[in-house]
Design an enzyme around this catalytic site. Structure first.
Site, PDB file in Angstrom:
ATOM      1  N   ARG A  43     -16.802   0.537  -2.883  1.00  5.92           N
ATOM      2  CA  ARG A  43     -15.959   0.205  -1.743  1.00  5.92           C
ATOM      3  C   ARG A  43     -16.390  -1.169  -1.245  1.00  5.92           C
ATOM      4  O   ARG A  43     -17.052  -1.317  -0.236  1.00  5.92           O
ATOM      5  CB  ARG A  43     -16.137   1.259  -0.638  1.00  5.92           C
ATOM      6  CG  ARG A  43     -15.096   1.196   0.448  1.00  5.92           C
ATOM      7  CD  ARG A  43     -15.373   2.217   1.531  1.00  5.92           C
ATOM      8  NE  ARG A  43     -15.090   3.589   1.161  1.00  5.92           N
ATOM      9  CZ  ARG A  43     -13.870   4.106   1.043  1.00  5.92           C
ATOM     10  NH1 ARG A  43     -12.830   3.348   1.257  1.00  5.92           N
ATOM     11  NH2 ARG A  43     -13.706   5.367   0.712  1.00  5.92           N
ATOM     12  N   LYS A  80       0.883  -1.180   0.000  1.00  4.32           N
ATOM     13  CA  LYS A  80       0.000   0.000   0.000  1.00  4.32           C
ATOM     14  C   LYS A  80       0.915   1.223   0.000  1.00  4.32           C
ATOM     15  O   LYS A  80       1.608   1.491   0.983  1.00  4.32           O
ATOM     16  CB  LYS A  80      -0.923   0.008   1.213  1.00  4.32           C
ATOM     17  CG  LYS A  80      -1.912   1.166   1.178  1.00  4.32           C
ATOM     18  CD  LYS A  80      -2.962   1.021   2.271  1.00  4.32           C
ATOM     19  CE  LYS A  80      -4.138   1.958   2.067  1.00  4.32           C
ATOM     20  NZ  LYS A  80      -3.844   3.351   2.382  1.00  4.32           N
ATOM     21  N   LYS A  92      -7.750  -2.965   2.705  1.00  6.62           N
ATOM     22  CA  LYS A  92      -6.504  -2.366   3.203  1.00  6.62           C
ATOM     23  C   LYS A  92      -6.297  -2.945   4.594  1.00  6.62           C
ATOM     24  O   LYS A  92      -7.199  -2.883   5.431  1.00  6.62           O
ATOM     25  CB  LYS A  92      -6.573  -0.841   3.215  1.00  6.62           C
ATOM     26  CG  LYS A  92      -7.856  -0.288   3.775  1.00  6.62           C
ATOM     27  CD  LYS A  92      -7.938   1.204   3.578  1.00  6.62           C
ATOM     28  CE  LYS A  92      -9.311   1.667   4.024  1.00  6.62           C
ATOM     29  NZ  LYS A  92      -9.648   3.022   3.785  1.00  6.62           N
TER      30      LYS A  92
END
Ligand code: AMP
Length: 558
Positions: A418, A256, A424
């Site tokens: 989403r 990330k 994440k």
């Protein structure tokens, strides 16, 4: 369509609270709109003047709108009055509806391109607002006030309510994207899936509504991405390695990057870069433009992250990319100060082919094939092994990145969504400071280091200061850290049995984990799920390490 018809319907919608009834009302409105009016009302009901992907902005500040309203309301009202009324009513629509507008018809003719005092149409409102958006340069603020005054001057009370809200981006009649989608389905009898897909690829509610009405389902299904027209970015939820491995056979793991989302469009002659909100940021990032021209095969649409880097190419904190990302002035001099790199992680379109429905792993392979410089492509690990994921994460963190993303290898790219296909990884909420009471020698390249560490928590109930085992940590350590830790622990080795080493309590490690479970495996009665080395607590001794009591408390809080 008369703007009055639109305004009356907007009032009906605002008064209705049942979702299905709202969809019916909006569908009726769509069915009643002819020609280009449909595209306009499909945007207006959502409080949009221009398509979501459009670069055109009205750029009307509240003061400017108040001034136009005050002028249309006549001599006895000034901007301060409008502001006072707004402070009381809390809604510019209510203020506008309450003002006695239109008394200035004679004056309006000076500035009103449409002219006349006949009824306003939605087409006229759209055209006037487009002229207003186009006004630029010296005197443009005056021009905008005059144009808007001209419109307000021709408004009924209800029209003024919704026009004022529309221009200030405060429509708020409860019509979101889902309502418009359902209303298009209902008004033109097309399948919801086709409308949904067309909206995802085009981002243009007006275009989709008109295509559904005029050309039907085949044309909707044939709508595709267009290089140069930004797509909404797919978004991620917070999640854990457990979530990922419970949900999918394997997880696709990526770094990330801590930067700003950037969508790259390249048709072979021109590069365009868009932000997560589909703003055009091309001019702010010339080195990315140069990179794409030099290394990327067109036509293409890529998704990725723009990251600020130092002279060594190491990532800089997020604040640094902000100095570059939307910059309009001094781009060249700022470029000297903060360099920006592309990390592409997805490919939405390549060689004339839309890839949204293509599984992620295959999209990533396509990404590798169209980007000539592999340093700009995110590294991908596809695995079902939690330890491998933890190692990957440790490397990402060591390299100065934010963490990792976990993606479903089979998932489509769903713009604007989403969903659960991108996670994440949540950083560990709490860490535990645990004592090393045992270890195992490593294997292969790591045979000369202690590799796996047995961890214990302090048992405070025991006066003797006993330690109870709670888990083993083997991941998250670099070779240097393993070597240093081996040196620290060797003097405390009490006995060895094959690979296994018994160690007296001396060294405290800070350890992250995803969950604490009750477990018969360890003497504490607890086990850590996915333990991960964070640091050596040089400042702590076994006497100040965490207790079983704290472990219990954390387990209860989960
Ligand atoms: P957040 O902003 O915390 O919601 O995290 C999601 C954001 O992480 C995305 O919108 C991207 O800008 C960014 N990101 C960084 N690296 C990746 C990656 N490998 N895949 C997807 N998104 C990423």
């Amino acid at each position: 369509m008369e703007f009055q018809t639109f305004a009356a319907r907007a009032a009906d919608v605002e008064a209705e609270s049942a979702d299905l009834a709202v969809v019916d009302l909006v569908a009726d409105l769509f069915a009643a709109a002819d020609g280009d009016d449909l595209g306009v009302v499909a945007r207006f009901v959502q409080g949009r003047v221009f398509p979501a992907h459009s670069e055109t902005k009205l750029d009307i500040g509240p003061r400017l709108c108040y001034e136009a309203l005050a002028r249309a309301a006549g001599r006895n009202v000034d901007v301060d009055d409008v502001e006072d009324r707004l402070a009381e009513a809390g809604d510019i629509g209510a203020v506008a509806a309450d003002l006695d507008l239109g008394g200035q018809a004679g004056l309006a003719a000076f500035g009103d391109a449409g002219g006349g005092s006949d009824d306003l149409t939605v087409g006229e409102v759209a055209d006037e607002l487009a002229d207003l958006a186009a006004a630029a340069g010296d005197g443009s603020q005056d021009e905008k006030v005059t144009l808007l005054f001209g419109l307000f001057n021709r408004c009924s009370s209800e029209e003024a309510r919704y026009l004022s809200r529309l221009v200030l981006g405060e429509m708020r009649i409860g019509v979101g994207e889902g309502t418009v989608r359902d209303a298009v389905v209902e008004a033109f009898d097309v399948p919801a899936a086709s409308v949904q897909r067309a909206l995802q690829v085009s981002n243009d509610y007006g275009l989709v509504a008109e295509t559904a009405r005029d050309e039907g389902v085949e044309a909707l299904d044939a709508m595709g991405l267009e290089v140069g027209r930004p797509v909404q970015a797919m978004l991620a939820q917070a999640g854990t390695v457990t979530d990922a491995l419970d949900e999918w056979d394997e997880a696709a793991v990526e770094t990330k990057f801590d930067g700003a989302r950037v969508q790259v469009h390249y048709d072979g002659s021109e590069v365009a870069l868009y932000s997560r909100n589909m703003e055009d940021v091309t001019d702010a990032l010339p080195e990315l433009v140069e990179f794409v021209e030099a290394h990327v095969e067109a036509p293409v649409i890529l998704d990725g992250e723009a990251v600020a880097v130092d002279d060594e190419g190491d990532p800089l904190p997020f604040q640094e990319i902000l100095k570059r990302f939307r910059r309009k002035h001094d781009v060249a001099s700022m470029r000297e100060e903060v360099a920006v790199e592309l990390h592409a992680f997805d490919c939405l379109h390549a060689g004339g082919e839309d890839l949204l429905e293509t599984p992620f792993e295959a999209r990533h392979r396509r990404l590798q094939s169209v980007v000539g410089d592999e340093s700009a492509v995110s590294e991908l690990l596809v695995t079902d092994d939690a330890d491998e994921i933890a190692d990957f994460e440790a490397t990402a963190l060591d390299d100065g990145h934010e963490g990792i993303m976990l993606k479903s290898p089979d998932a489509a790219y769903t713009p604007g969504d989403r969903g659960k296909d991108w996670l994440k990884r949540k950083p560990d909420v709490e860490t535990l400071d645990l004592v090393v009471t045992g270890a195992e020698w490593g294997e292969g390249r790591r045979a000369s280091f202690l590799g796996t560490f047995l961890l214990s928590a302090r048992d405070d109930d025991d006066d003797g200061g006993e330690f109870e085992t709670i888990g083993k940590v083997a991941t998250g350590l670099t070779d240097e850290e393993l070597a240093a830790l081996t040196d620290r622990l060797e003097p405390h080795v009490r006995s060895e049995d094959g690979q296994t080493v018994d160690i007296e309590p001396a060294v405290v490690l800070e350890v992250g984990y995803e969950e604490i479970q009750t477990s018969p495996t360890y003497s504490s009665g607890y086990a850590l799920r996915f333990p991960r080395f964070v640091s050596v607590r040089e400042d702590k001794t076994p006497e100040t390490a965490d207790t079983i009591e704290r472990v219990e408390r954390l387990a209860d809080q989960q």
